[in-house]
Design a protein around this motif. Sequence first.
Motif, PDB file in Angstrom:
ATOM      1  N   TYR A   1      -2.155  -5.931  -7.635  1.00 10.16           N
ATOM      2  CA  TYR A   1      -0.639  -5.927  -7.418  1.00 10.16           C
ATOM      3  C   TYR A   1      -0.006  -4.885  -8.491  1.00 10.16           C
ATOM      4  O   TYR A   1       0.748  -4.183  -8.073  1.00 10.16           O
TER       5      TYR A   1
ATOM      6  N   GLY B   1      -0.949  -1.488  -7.917  1.00  9.56           N
ATOM      7  CA  GLY B   1       0.213  -0.690  -6.844  1.00  9.56           C
ATOM      8  C   GLY B   1       1.331  -0.566  -7.404  1.00  9.56           C
ATOM      9  O   GLY B   1       1.966   0.676  -7.148  1.00  9.56           O
TER      10      GLY B   1
ATOM     11  N   CYS C   1       7.221  -1.478   2.460  1.00 10.31           N
ATOM     12  CA  CYS C   1       5.804  -1.765   1.722  1.00 10.31           C
ATOM     13  C   CYS C   1       5.747  -3.107   1.524  1.00 10.31           C
ATOM     14  O   CYS C   1       4.640  -3.767   1.802  1.00 10.31           O
TER      15      CYS C   1
ATOM     16  N   LEU D   1       3.336  -1.616  -4.404  1.00  8.23           N
ATOM     17  CA  LEU D   1       3.981  -0.569  -4.609  1.00  8.23           C
ATOM     18  C   LEU D   1       5.538  -0.583  -4.539  1.00  8.23           C
ATOM     19  O   LEU D   1       6.114   0.239  -5.034  1.00  8.23           O
TER      20      LEU D   1
ATOM     21  N   PHE E   1      -1.823  -5.013  -2.920  1.00 11.40           N
ATOM     22  CA  PHE E   1      -1.687  -3.734  -3.463  1.00 11.40           C
ATOM     23  C   PHE E   1      -0.309  -2.886  -2.851  1.00 11.40           C
ATOM     24  O   PHE E   1       0.466  -2.192  -3.501  1.00 11.40           O
ATOM     25  N   VAL E   2      -0.211  -3.139  -1.443  1.00 11.46           N
ATOM     26  CA  VAL E   2       0.981  -2.384  -0.643  1.00 11.46           C
ATOM     27  C   VAL E   2       2.320  -3.068  -1.047  1.00 11.46           C
ATOM     28  O   VAL E   2       3.306  -2.589  -1.307  1.00 11.46           O
TER      29      VAL E   2
END
Length: 283
Positions: free
Chosen positions: A146, A149, A176, A202, A198-199
């Motif tokens: 996380y 990201g 996102c 972002l 991860f997304v």
Amino acid sequence: MPPRDCERYDDFLLLIGDFGPFQKRLLFWMMPAAFLFAFTYFGQIFMILLPKNHWCKVSELQGLPENEQKNRGIPKKSDGSYENCFMYNIPYNSNKTNDANETRSKVPCNNGWIYDRKEVPYESIATEYDWVCDKEDFGTYSVVVYFVGCIVGCLCFGYITDHSGRLVALFLANACSMIGGCVSAVCKDFPCFAASRFVTGLAMNYCFVPIYILTLENVGMKYRTLVGNLALTFSFTLGACLLPWLAYAFSNWRHYAMVVAVPVVLMILTSLLAPESPRWTGE
């Protein structure tokens, strides 16, 4: 009085009003953004919680009181606490003391785990998919992913904020956050969950920073401390305090993940309706 030439944007603010209807409207947009910022920032914590007190499920002892299940089927550590990852190869099925267990060997859990619901009174992804023992670091890894990201998002959305506008970055970051959050809710394994986090990562900063910048750069100097802190101290704090109660109320990490992700659509709409910063358009 401002200089007559008004070379700086701040000079114009003194003429047209540095905390008028326009600035108050921006503050109105920023307050819910700070509230939902807490959802994106802290939401994952309550998806990966794992009770410290968990032990092997022993099929032969199901139906017995909890203490008796552990006493008959679970070895003890040197400090007197029960093992989290091992069980006896043959459950002890008499009413004798646990001393007889010392003659038996212990084996890894082979039938799942039982979790202390007094510690975490709802299903998390860690308890649903048994992220314990050799998988106990999965929750930590998901947090690391996380924040990786977040690093990527800061670089990308920071560039977009400066070169394409505050609202473009706000739109993309919150998209996102919502997409990553909704995908998290349907994941059934660690790779899927890590990718979705991860997304979401972002968006960690730039789901809020663009509207924060937009508001503060259009407010007079003497109001910036008040306006900036009002959103963070009130709305952000309120959102953070609400999260554990949402997790408790919905009693399932999937439902909770959706409840945390879907309201972000409000910020996507905000990015389409809010005015772009005159300061940026003049650069």
